[in-house]
Design a protein around this motif. Structure first.
Motif, PDB file in Angstrom:
ATOM      1  N   GLY A   8      54.505 -23.360  51.605  1.00  0.00           N
ATOM      2  CA  GLY A   8      54.022 -22.513  52.690  1.00  0.00           C
ATOM      3  C   GLY A   8      54.266 -23.152  54.045  1.00  0.00           C
ATOM      4  O   GLY A   8      54.645 -22.476  55.012  1.00  0.00           O
ATOM      5  N   VAL A  11      57.965 -22.722  55.148  1.00  0.00           N
ATOM      6  CA  VAL A  11      58.277 -21.402  55.705  1.00  0.00           C
ATOM      7  C   VAL A  11      57.747 -21.280  57.129  1.00  0.00           C
ATOM      8  O   VAL A  11      58.459 -20.863  58.052  1.00  0.00           O
ATOM      9  N   VAL A  12      56.495 -21.649  57.340  1.00  0.00           N
ATOM     10  CA  VAL A  12      55.878 -21.475  58.658  1.00  0.00           C
ATOM     11  C   VAL A  12      56.506 -22.415  59.675  1.00  0.00           C
ATOM     12  O   VAL A  12      56.733 -22.041  60.833  1.00  0.00           O
ATOM     13  N   SER A  31      49.288 -15.349  48.670  1.00  0.00           N
ATOM     14  CA  SER A  31      49.900 -15.818  49.919  1.00  0.00           C
ATOM     15  C   SER A  31      49.007 -16.793  50.678  1.00  0.00           C
ATOM     16  O   SER A  31      49.238 -17.069  51.854  1.00  0.00           O
ATOM     17  N   LEU A  34      50.645 -19.653  52.725  1.00  0.00           N
ATOM     18  CA  LEU A  34      51.267 -19.234  53.985  1.00  0.00           C
ATOM     19  C   LEU A  34      50.215 -19.179  55.092  1.00  0.00           C
ATOM     20  O   LEU A  34      50.454 -19.601  56.226  1.00  0.00           O
ATOM     21  N   TYR A  35      49.045 -18.692  54.740  1.00  0.00           N
ATOM     22  CA  TYR A  35      47.991 -18.553  55.748  1.00  0.00           C
ATOM     23  C   TYR A  35      47.364 -19.900  56.108  1.00  0.00           C
ATOM     24  O   TYR A  35      46.934 -20.100  57.245  1.00  0.00           O
ATOM     25  N   LEU A  72      54.186 -10.658  56.922  1.00  0.00           N
ATOM     26  CA  LEU A  72      53.795 -11.396  55.721  1.00  0.00           C
ATOM     27  C   LEU A  72      52.967 -10.492  54.826  1.00  0.00           C
ATOM     28  O   LEU A  72      51.971  -9.915  55.270  1.00  0.00           O
ATOM     29  N   VAL A  99      58.259 -11.692  54.452  1.00  0.00           N
ATOM     30  CA  VAL A  99      58.093 -12.831  53.544  1.00  0.00           C
ATOM     31  C   VAL A  99      56.985 -12.501  52.561  1.00  0.00           C
ATOM     32  O   VAL A  99      55.897 -12.055  52.963  1.00  0.00           O
ATOM     33  N   LEU A 169      55.538 -22.031  46.782  1.00  0.00           N
ATOM     34  CA  LEU A 169      54.584 -21.991  47.898  1.00  0.00           C
ATOM     35  C   LEU A 169      53.529 -23.085  47.787  1.00  0.00           C
ATOM     36  O   LEU A 169      53.152 -23.718  48.781  1.00  0.00           O
TER      37      LEU A 169
END
Length: 539
Positions: A8, A11-12, A31, A34-35, A72, A99, A169
């Motif tokens: 994650g 990606v960010v 997800s 990602l957050y 997202l 994504v 992730l």
């Protein structure tokens, strides 16, 4: 506390290094990583009420800012929900990156009942996006982000999808983001073709320009060439405002109308820039231009779609048009009749559009006159937009009308207006839609309230799908399944924390919209279509 570094983060970090500051979406179980990274890097996240809303908001953001929109979503049903915005962005050439998490490596298509499992999530998105990638490592995920942004810097801009397996992730990553890629410069058209095109334009007696969305970044070049040649400029709806519509050479976003088509047919040389001449833009017209045609497009495959040019110039319009102007400048004689040709066509187009526009023309004209010239209008696949705003709200710059031209989706206008408000804070933004369209995305009023956007949402309520009702009547079908029960939209607005106003006249609606731009949150302005029609004297 030690920072977590995983897929994650990869990606960010890549998004941040590409200059992304705002993303749209809805967090989900798959997800979370990602957050975690989003929060750590301080990006603004706009949480919408559906993934369709997130995609359309990111689309409106991209059209307004000129920067890619990022969305997202979680896996499975969320990916299905965002497919319609991806299709919209593909049809209108909008840079959108979606994504989403995917099944862990080794479980693709396993059909074992994993949460949110799809048969082939990446394959599903490959059917609507230009590019769909499944990354097998954090490094591949970051690389895919950079490849998308590099592609958009030199190629036609269309949506991309990135699937990151859940175990990627969450898996540890101790790398560093490699940073943006250096995109190779587009070689541009052949020098001989450029010279040939310039010669044809220099010798033209009745030149004209037809420009689309591919000319949005080339507005200065379009204006310079038009003025150099004294050439009237017709635009598609997606190209609306590439030449300011109050310019004496502007015919407006009127390519679907017969007077604009006659002007192009009568021209001895037509320069076509950045448009595929799609049926959704020209409404059934077969663009058979008897004179010389010169086409400019960044995508080689577009140069011969629906119209084979005399000269095709493969390249970015923002680069090609200044080169044409440079070749023309020493020899271009003045064409004094250009403004007169444009004015005649503009007046004839207004007359041709008026019967269809009915009450929408007066509302759009009044709003355009009352609001600042830089106002952004987000429309929908509604009559008030394609019969009204497209022709009767003159704009001064590109991307002031946000409209899903080719895909013609419903539910676009409100979330696109939210994306525009996020991308251009302090600039006036108005959503102007029909009741059928607004019902598709009504929940996004809560998003606008949460974001404290001073957004007037003007809904013209005619209690149904009027375009389809009219089509049924023309086809001899008694209207069926097109009359809708609609709520009290003003009351709905108040219920979610917005302001709500009911207007029964153009004057009331305009006054409410002007007040709404100074509010500290959104306002719903419901306009009764029957009252507008009665005032305009239309059935």
């Amino acid at each position: 506390m030690t920072a977590v570094r995983n897929g994650g983060s990869a990606v960010v970090d890549a998004l941040v290094s590409e200059g992304v500051t705002d993303v749209f979406g809805i967090p989900g179980t798959h997800s979370l990583e990602l957050y975690r990274a989003l929060a750590a890097r301080g990006l603004r996240h706009v949480t919408t009420r559906s993934e369709q809303g997130a995609g359309y908001a990111a689309d409106g953001y991209a059209r307004t800012t000129g920067r890619p929109g990022v969305c997202l979503v979680t896996s499975g049903p969320a990916v299905n929900n965002v497919a319609a915005p991806v299709g919209t962005a593909h049809a209108d050439s909008v840079p959108l990156l979606v994504v989403a998490p995917g099944p862990p490596r080794g479980l693709e298509g396993a059909d074992v009942g994993e949460l949110h499992e799809m048969r082939d999530q990446r394959g599903h998105m490959a059917a609507v996006a230009e590019r769909a990638v499944r990354a097998s490592s954090p490094e591949e995920a970051a690389a895919a982000v950079h490849e998308s942004f590099a592609h958009w810097r030199t190629h036609r801009q269309r949506p991309h999808f990135l699937e990151v397996p859940l175990d990627v992730l969450t898996g540890a990553w101790d790398g560093e983001d490699p940073g943006p890629l250096t995109a190779p410069a587009h070689p541009g058209p052949d020098a001989g073709d450029l010279a040939l095109a310039a010669g044809r334009l220099a010798g033209a007696e009745r030149p004209a320009l037809l420009v689309g969305r591919g000319a949005v970044a080339a507005a200065d070049g379009v204006r310079a060439l038009a003025e150099l040649l004294g050439a009237p400029v017709v635009t598609t709806v997606n190209g609306k405002g590439v030449l300011p519509e109050r310019h004496p050479l502007s015919v407006g976003a009127s390519v679907r109308l017969a007077p604009a088509q006659r002007l192009l047919t009568d021209a001895d040389v037509v320069l076509v820039v950045g448009t595929a001449l799609s049926d959704a833009e020209v409404w059934g017209w077969a663009p058979d231009l008897p004179g010389t045609t010169i086409r400019v497009d960044v995508e080689a495959g577009q140069l011969s779609k629906r119209l084979t040019p005399t000269v095709g110039l493969h390249g970015d319009a923002a680069t090609v048009l200044p080169r044409l102007a440079e070749l023309l400048a020493p020899d271009a004689p003045p064409r004094r009749d250009g403004p007169a040709r444009a004015q005649r066509a503009r007046e004839d187009c207004a007359g041709a559009a008026a019967p269809e526009a009915g009450p929408w023309a007066g509302l759009n004209r009044a709003l355009a006159a009352a609001l600042p010239p830089e106002t952004i209008v987000a429309g929908d696949s509604s009559q008030v937009t394609y019969y009204g705003t497209a022709h009767f709200w003159p704009v001064s710059a590109p991307a002031q009308l946000l409209y899903p031209t080719v895909y013609a989706t419903l539910g676009y206008g409100l979330p696109a207006a939210i994306g525009a408000g996020v991308g251009a804070p302090g600039r006036p933004v108005v959503a102007l839609v029909g009741d059928g369209a607004l019902m598709f995305s009504l929940a996004e009023l809560a998003t606008a309230v949460e974001q404290r956007l001073p957004l007037p949402v003007v809904v013209v309520n005619d209690h149904g799908y009027t375009e389809i009702r009219d089509g049924m009547r023309r086809a001899g079908i008694p209207p069926f399944a097109v009359d809708l029960h609609t709520p009290d939209f003003a009351a709905v607005g108040r219920a979610v924390g917005a302001r709500g106003v009911s207007a029964r006249s153009v004057e009331d609606a305009v006054a409410a919209v002007v007040r709404a731009l100074d509010a500290d949150g959104p306002s719903v302005v419901e306009v009764d279509a029957g009252a507008l029609a009665a005032a305009a004297g239309t059935p």
